[in-house]
Design an enzyme around this catalytic site. Structure first.
Site, PDB file in Angstrom:
ATOM      1  CE  LYS A 111      -4.075  -2.132   0.680  1.00  0.00           C
ATOM      2  NZ  LYS A 111      -3.634  -3.550   0.649  1.00  0.00           N
TER       3      LYS A 111
HETATM    4  C1  LIG Z   1      -4.169  -4.676   0.127  1.00  0.00           C
HETATM    5  C2  LIG Z   1      -3.345  -5.881   0.075  1.00  0.00           C
HETATM    6  C3  LIG Z   1      -3.565  -6.892  -0.881  1.00  0.00           C
HETATM    7  C4  LIG Z   1      -4.705  -6.822  -1.867  1.00  0.00           C
HETATM    8  O1  LIG Z   1      -4.509  -5.825  -2.841  1.00  0.00           O
HETATM    9  P1  LIG Z   1      -5.724  -5.281  -3.707  1.00  0.00           P
HETATM   10  O2  LIG Z   1      -5.171  -4.174  -4.503  1.00  0.00           O
HETATM   11  O3  LIG Z   1      -6.760  -4.820  -2.706  1.00  0.00           O
HETATM   12  O4  LIG Z   1      -6.231  -6.408  -4.528  1.00  0.00           O
HETATM   13  C5  LIG Z   1      -2.716  -7.979  -0.903  1.00  0.00           C
HETATM   14  N1  LIG Z   1      -1.704  -8.095  -0.010  1.00  0.00           N
HETATM   15  C6  LIG Z   1      -1.466  -7.151   0.918  1.00  0.00           C
HETATM   16  C7  LIG Z   1      -0.347  -7.359   1.875  1.00  0.00           C
HETATM   17  C8  LIG Z   1      -2.259  -6.003   0.999  1.00  0.00           C
HETATM   18  O5  LIG Z   1      -2.006  -5.064   1.927  1.00  0.00           O
END
Ligand SMILES: *Cc1c(COP(=O)(O)O)cnc(C)c1O
Length: 494
Positions: A111
């Site tokens: 993120k």
């Molecule tokens: C948010 C997240 C995901 C999923 O990603 P999306 O873009 O919501 O599909 C996968 N792994 C981690 C560690 C995340 O923080």
């Protein structure tokens, strides 16, 4: 470059900067560029560019209203010195599986890639649009988004951040990351219940007219750092382009030769960015959409029916414990030939019945998406076997690797694959340690991380070290009904 909505109700086209501020279209749809633009640069040239240069190039295409200098500075502020590695996204190869390590930022999850940059884009956008009100970022988080948003926006002038997290839905470490947040413009609140409780509470605040009026009168404007914001999608395209360029440069593939990608998926933002990268010109063959036991997307790609009518299962990959993948709407929009009316119908079905069915022709457009899912045992076994092959991965990344193995076994397609490595293994030290057979059960998160570090011969990330000594600032848990009051109190609303 202008943006429209994925639905029918909003025909006015707006600039990227307005789309970033607004977040979501007034008809409930998501903002999409009028056409997905071409990369406009050849692959070999990309190989000689730094991560930041590629980021500037791509941002310049999507946000032509900003100058090169503004973007260069924004990217530099987002990434320079904030990541624990010399380049923001290192790539580690194990055979023809290439791990795109997206987890070296301030919060140790992917993120950060977008949420370090979104505040910069927001700041530029507010300036450009001449917006005077103070922006209030309201976010519900299943764990990783909350802290990444807090870190991204902390101490930014003219912005306040309120994060709600479910009391029962985040890991001990994720909770500590949020409750020790020291940004002066930040507030963190636990909510009784699960992610859906927190999420629906936030949605209600956004829809509350009386609250909106109060906010406006006192000079505030609500916004969101949600992954549907176009300002989060664009920064995510960058690492797929960078990853492909890297594979060409290191000789893993020839320029123009296709790769596959495998992406541990929740809200469908990360994998959608890969789809955009292909539409821009990066040769990607298959998109392996990896789910955990919450396998709504697996069923969808298998049958053409999206059905959220099932219980959410808590797993060891909590950031993927999601039943409604919001960003899928942007893929549906492309799959039906950009027919906003059709998307509107599907989304209405979803709202009213919890499910929708796509047509055969839409399925044909999405045939390069391959769904697979892993149960908890498979996740743990994958962590162990990948570790034996020389790489320490977290629970989310393990779901991605498992799905890739399924894909390769079923199709015999051994095309080189980029695996989106979405979290640091140290963010989930207990589960990863357990998978490796370490006795971590009675340890606190920091001790568990040390045990894991010792086993793997890696240092405990400094981001984690800092947590241990930071005081907890936010200790209160609220009922769902109290959420509007939490916001009002923090902002001093009368
Ligand atoms: C948010 C997240 C995901 C999923 O990603 P999306 O873009 O919501 O599909 C996968 N792994 C981690 C560690 C995340 O923080």
């Amino acid at each position: 470059m202008l943006y429209g909505s994925t639905r029918n109700g909003h025909t006015e086209k707006i600039t990227g900067s307005r789309a970033v501020i607004q977040g979501i279209s007034s008809d409930g749809g998501l903002f999409v560029p009028e056409t997905i633009p071409a990369l406009g640069i050849d692959i070999e040239a990309l190989g000689n560019m730094t991560y930041n240069q590629i980021a500037c190039h791509i941002l310049g295409i999507y946000f032509p209203e900003f100058t090169k200098e503004q973007l260069r500075e924004a990217v530099s502020r987002a990434y320079d010195g904030k990541f624990g590695t010399p380049v923001p996204v290192p790539i580690t190869s194990v055979g023809n599986t290439h791990f795109l390590e997206l987890y070296h930022g301030p919060t140790l999850a992917f993120k950060d890639m977008a949420l370090s940059l979104l505040p910069e884009l927001m700041r530029l956008s507010l300036d450009r649009e001449g917006i005077e009100e103070e922006i209030v970022i309201l976010t519900a988080t299943s764990g990783d988004t909350g802290k990444a948003a807090l870190e991204g926006f902390k101490n930014q002038e003219g912005v306040r951040v309120v994060v709600f997290y479910p009391q029962d839905g985040v890991s001990a470490m994720q909770q500590l990351q949020m409750t020790t947040e020291d940004g002066v413009n930040c507030y963190v609140a636990a909510v009784n219940g699960n992610f859906d409780t927190a999420q629906s509470g936030v949605k209600e605040i956004f829809g509350d007219r009386a609250m909106a009026e109060k906010l406006m009168k006192q000079g505030y404007r609500l916004s969101s750092a949600n992954s549907i914001n176009i300002g989060r999608l664009v920064p995510q395209i960058v690492y797929y382009v960078y990853g492909y360029a890297h594979l060409v440069k290191t000789g893993a593939v020839k320029a123009g030769e296709a790769i596959n990608v495998s992406v541990p998926t929740g809200n469908f933002g990360n994998i959608l960015a890969a789809y955009y990268a292909r539409a821009m010109g990066i040769p990607i063959g298959r998109f392996i959409c990896a789910s955990n036991r919450n396998n709504v997307l697996y069923d969808f790609f298998k049958t053409g029916v999206y059905d959220r009518n099932r219980a959410l299962v808590p797993t060891s990959s909590p950031s993927m414990d999601i039943l409604i993948s919001s960003n899928l709407e942007r893929l549906l929009y492309e799959a039906c030939g950009r027919d906003g009316g059709e998307v509107d119908r599907l989304m209405t079905d979803l709202r009213e019945t919890g499910r929708y069915t796509v047509t055969d022709s839409m399925r044909a457009v999405m045939q390069d998406f391959y769904g697979a899912y892993a149960d908890e045992n498979q996740v743990f076994e994958t962590i162990e076997s990948v570790f034996d092959a020389g790489m320490l991965i977290d629970t989310h990344t393990a779901v991605g690797v498992y799905a890739l193995r399924q894909y390769r076994e079923e199709t015999g397609d051994a095309t080189p694959c980029l695996v989106a490595s979405t979290a640091s293994p140290f963010k989930f030290s207990h589960d990863v340690g357990r998978a490796l057979g370490l006795p971590v059960g009675s340890l606190d998160f920091y001790e568990a991380s040390q045990a894991l570090a010792k086993e793997a011969g890696l240092p405990v990330p400094a981001q984690l070290e800092k947590l241990r000594t930071s005081p907890v600032r936010f200790e209160k848990t609220y009922k769902r009904e109290e959420m509007p009051q939490v916001v009002a109190d923090f902002l001093g609303l009368q």
